[in-house]
Design a protein around this motif. Structure first.
Motif, PDB file in Angstrom:
ATOM      1  N   UNK A  86      13.753  -6.869 -12.157  1.00 54.12           N
ATOM      2  CA  UNK A  86      13.334  -5.682 -12.902  1.00 54.12           C
ATOM      3  C   UNK A  86      12.679  -4.649 -11.995  1.00 54.12           C
ATOM      4  N   UNK A  87      11.935  -5.091 -10.977  1.00 57.86           N
ATOM      5  CA  UNK A  87      11.275  -4.145 -10.073  1.00 57.86           C
ATOM      6  C   UNK A  87      12.312  -3.390  -9.246  1.00 57.86           C
ATOM      7  N   UNK A  88      13.317  -4.088  -8.790  1.00 60.00           N
ATOM      8  CA  UNK A  88      14.394  -3.449  -8.024  1.00 60.00           C
ATOM      9  C   UNK A  88      15.167  -2.498  -8.936  1.00 60.00           C
ATOM     10  N   UNK A  89      15.433  -2.926 -10.160  1.00 56.49           N
ATOM     11  CA  UNK A  89      16.160  -2.075 -11.116  1.00 56.49           C
ATOM     12  C   UNK A  89      15.365  -0.805 -11.432  1.00 56.49           C
ATOM     13  N   UNK A  90      14.055  -0.939 -11.641  1.00 56.02           N
ATOM     14  CA  UNK A  90      13.235   0.246 -11.912  1.00 56.02           C
ATOM     15  C   UNK A  90      13.218   1.196 -10.720  1.00 56.02           C
ATOM     16  N   UNK A  91      13.078   0.656  -9.515  1.00 57.39           N
ATOM     17  CA  UNK A  91      13.062   1.496  -8.312  1.00 57.39           C
ATOM     18  C   UNK A  91      14.399   2.214  -8.136  1.00 57.39           C
ATOM     19  N   UNK A 150       9.734  -5.468   0.409  1.00 55.05           N
ATOM     20  CA  UNK A 150       8.858  -6.485  -0.170  1.00 55.05           C
ATOM     21  C   UNK A 150       9.675  -7.643  -0.739  1.00 55.05           C
ATOM     22  N   UNK A 151      10.814  -7.342  -1.302  1.00 50.38           N
ATOM     23  CA  UNK A 151      11.710  -8.387  -1.799  1.00 50.38           C
ATOM     24  C   UNK A 151      12.145  -9.302  -0.659  1.00 50.38           C
ATOM     25  N   UNK A 152      12.339  -8.730   0.498  1.00 52.09           N
ATOM     26  CA  UNK A 152      12.821  -9.494   1.665  1.00 52.09           C
ATOM     27  C   UNK A 152      11.723 -10.338   2.321  1.00 52.09           C
ATOM     28  N   UNK A 153      10.480  -9.817   2.375  1.00 56.36           N
ATOM     29  CA  UNK A 153       9.446 -10.503   3.159  1.00 56.36           C
ATOM     30  C   UNK A 153       8.471 -11.339   2.335  1.00 56.36           C
ATOM     31  N   UNK A 162       0.834  -1.201   0.000  1.00 52.90           N
ATOM     32  CA  UNK A 162       0.000   0.000   0.000  1.00 52.90           C
ATOM     33  C   UNK A 162       0.866   1.248   0.000  1.00 52.90           C
ATOM     34  N   UNK A 163       1.926   1.261   0.792  1.00 48.64           N
ATOM     35  CA  UNK A 163       2.831   2.415   0.842  1.00 48.64           C
ATOM     36  C   UNK A 163       3.439   2.672  -0.528  1.00 48.64           C
ATOM     37  N   UNK A 164       3.986   1.651  -1.150  1.00 43.53           N
ATOM     38  CA  UNK A 164       4.642   1.841  -2.444  1.00 43.53           C
ATOM     39  C   UNK A 164       3.618   2.224  -3.513  1.00 43.53           C
ATOM     40  N   UNK A 165       2.438   1.644  -3.458  1.00 47.12           N
ATOM     41  CA  UNK A 165       1.400   1.977  -4.432  1.00 47.12           C
ATOM     42  C   UNK A 165       0.993   3.443  -4.311  1.00 47.12           C
ATOM     43  N   UNK A 166       0.743   3.902  -3.093  1.00 50.60           N
ATOM     44  CA  UNK A 166       0.346   5.303  -2.888  1.00 50.60           C
ATOM     45  C   UNK A 166       1.466   6.264  -3.270  1.00 50.60           C
ATOM     46  N   UNK A 211       3.390   0.417 -11.022  1.00 50.77           N
ATOM     47  CA  UNK A 211       1.982   0.493 -10.625  1.00 50.77           C
ATOM     48  C   UNK A 211       1.170  -0.664 -11.218  1.00 50.77           C
ATOM     49  N   UNK A 212       1.411  -0.952 -12.484  1.00 53.85           N
ATOM     50  CA  UNK A 212       0.693  -2.058 -13.131  1.00 53.85           C
ATOM     51  C   UNK A 212       1.012  -3.400 -12.492  1.00 53.85           C
ATOM     52  N   UNK A 213       2.253  -3.588 -12.082  1.00 50.59           N
ATOM     53  CA  UNK A 213       2.635  -4.850 -11.445  1.00 50.59           C
ATOM     54  C   UNK A 213       2.038  -4.963 -10.053  1.00 50.59           C
ATOM     55  N   UNK A 214       1.886  -3.848  -9.396  1.00 49.58           N
ATOM     56  CA  UNK A 214       1.449  -3.840  -8.000  1.00 49.58           C
ATOM     57  C   UNK A 214      -0.061  -3.726  -7.831  1.00 49.58           C
ATOM     58  N   UNK A 215      -0.726  -3.075  -8.752  1.00 52.36           N
ATOM     59  CA  UNK A 215      -2.142  -2.745  -8.607  1.00 52.36           C
ATOM     60  C   UNK A 215      -3.057  -3.924  -8.264  1.00 52.36           C
ATOM     61  N   UNK A 216      -2.996  -5.049  -8.961  1.00 50.58           N
ATOM     62  CA  UNK A 216      -3.898  -6.154  -8.590  1.00 50.58           C
ATOM     63  C   UNK A 216      -3.649  -6.660  -7.173  1.00 50.58           C
ATOM     64  N   UNK A 217      -2.412  -6.663  -6.731  1.00 52.82           N
ATOM     65  CA  UNK A 217      -2.071  -7.156  -5.394  1.00 52.82           C
ATOM     66  C   UNK A 217      -2.617  -6.221  -4.317  1.00 52.82           C
TER      67      UNK A 217
END
Length: 175
Positions: A97-102, A85-88, A21-25, A162-168
């Motif tokens: 790719x998500x880590x690289x984009x961030x 999120x990668x850790x837990x 939720x934090x990363x999405x917002x 956002x697209x990767x995270x939104x459904x979750x």
């Protein structure tokens, strides 16, 4: 909680949901504020004729000084959230790719803050008050193209995350 899930799993799911939720917002806020600046504020200043004023470099630097710090804060929170999120959990954000984009978003924020904004402001600053020549300084066009290229990369990265995270996030909020 059903009989097969442990309190540890429940806590992990709750922490994961909180970070999602934090990363999405944060991503949604950064996307909307970037679009507001790029598509509303800057064009409005241009049409009002402010960009042709000698004081625009100072005003532009002030606007971007604040916005660049907001971008750095967003990028830092997003990178932190993705790493947590990668850790837990073992899902979308364990992908490289998500880590690289961030991380790329953080680099873009650093380039804006410490390279492009100061250089563009310095190029746009008119130090000769008696000169009638108000042309765009040499190199400004190239820097603006670099800015827009980085802006497209930034917006594409934010949208991809956002697209990767939104459904979750929607799934976790509905529970």
């Amino acid at each position: 909680m059903n009989a097969s899930s442990s309190p540890m799993e429940s806590t992990s799911v709750w922490r994961s949901s909180k970070w999602q939720t934090i990363v999405f917002l944060m991503l949604a806020f950064w996307l909307s504020s970037s679009l507001l600046l790029d598509l509303v504020i800057m064009p409005q200043l241009y049409t009002a004729g402010m960009m042709s004023q000698p004081s625009f470099a100072t005003a532009g630097y002030s606007i971007f000084w604040v916005f660049n710090r907001v971008e750095l804060t967003c990028a830092a929170v997003i990178l932190t959230s993705v790493l947590v999120l990668n850790r837990i959990e073992s899902a979308v954000f364990t992908k490289a790719w998500a880590i690289a984009l961030a991380f790329g978003l953080l680099l873009i924020g650093l380039v804006y803050t410490y390279l492009l904004t100061p250089e563009m402001s310095a190029l746009g600053l008119h130090l000769d008050l008696f000169s009638a020549n108000q042309e765009l300084p040499a190199g400004m066009q190239q820097m603006q193209q670099g800015y827009w290229l980085l802006e497209l990369i930034k917006l594409s990265s934010i949208i991809a995350l956002l697209n990767a995270l939104q459904p979750r996030v929607i799934r976790s909020l509905s529970h």
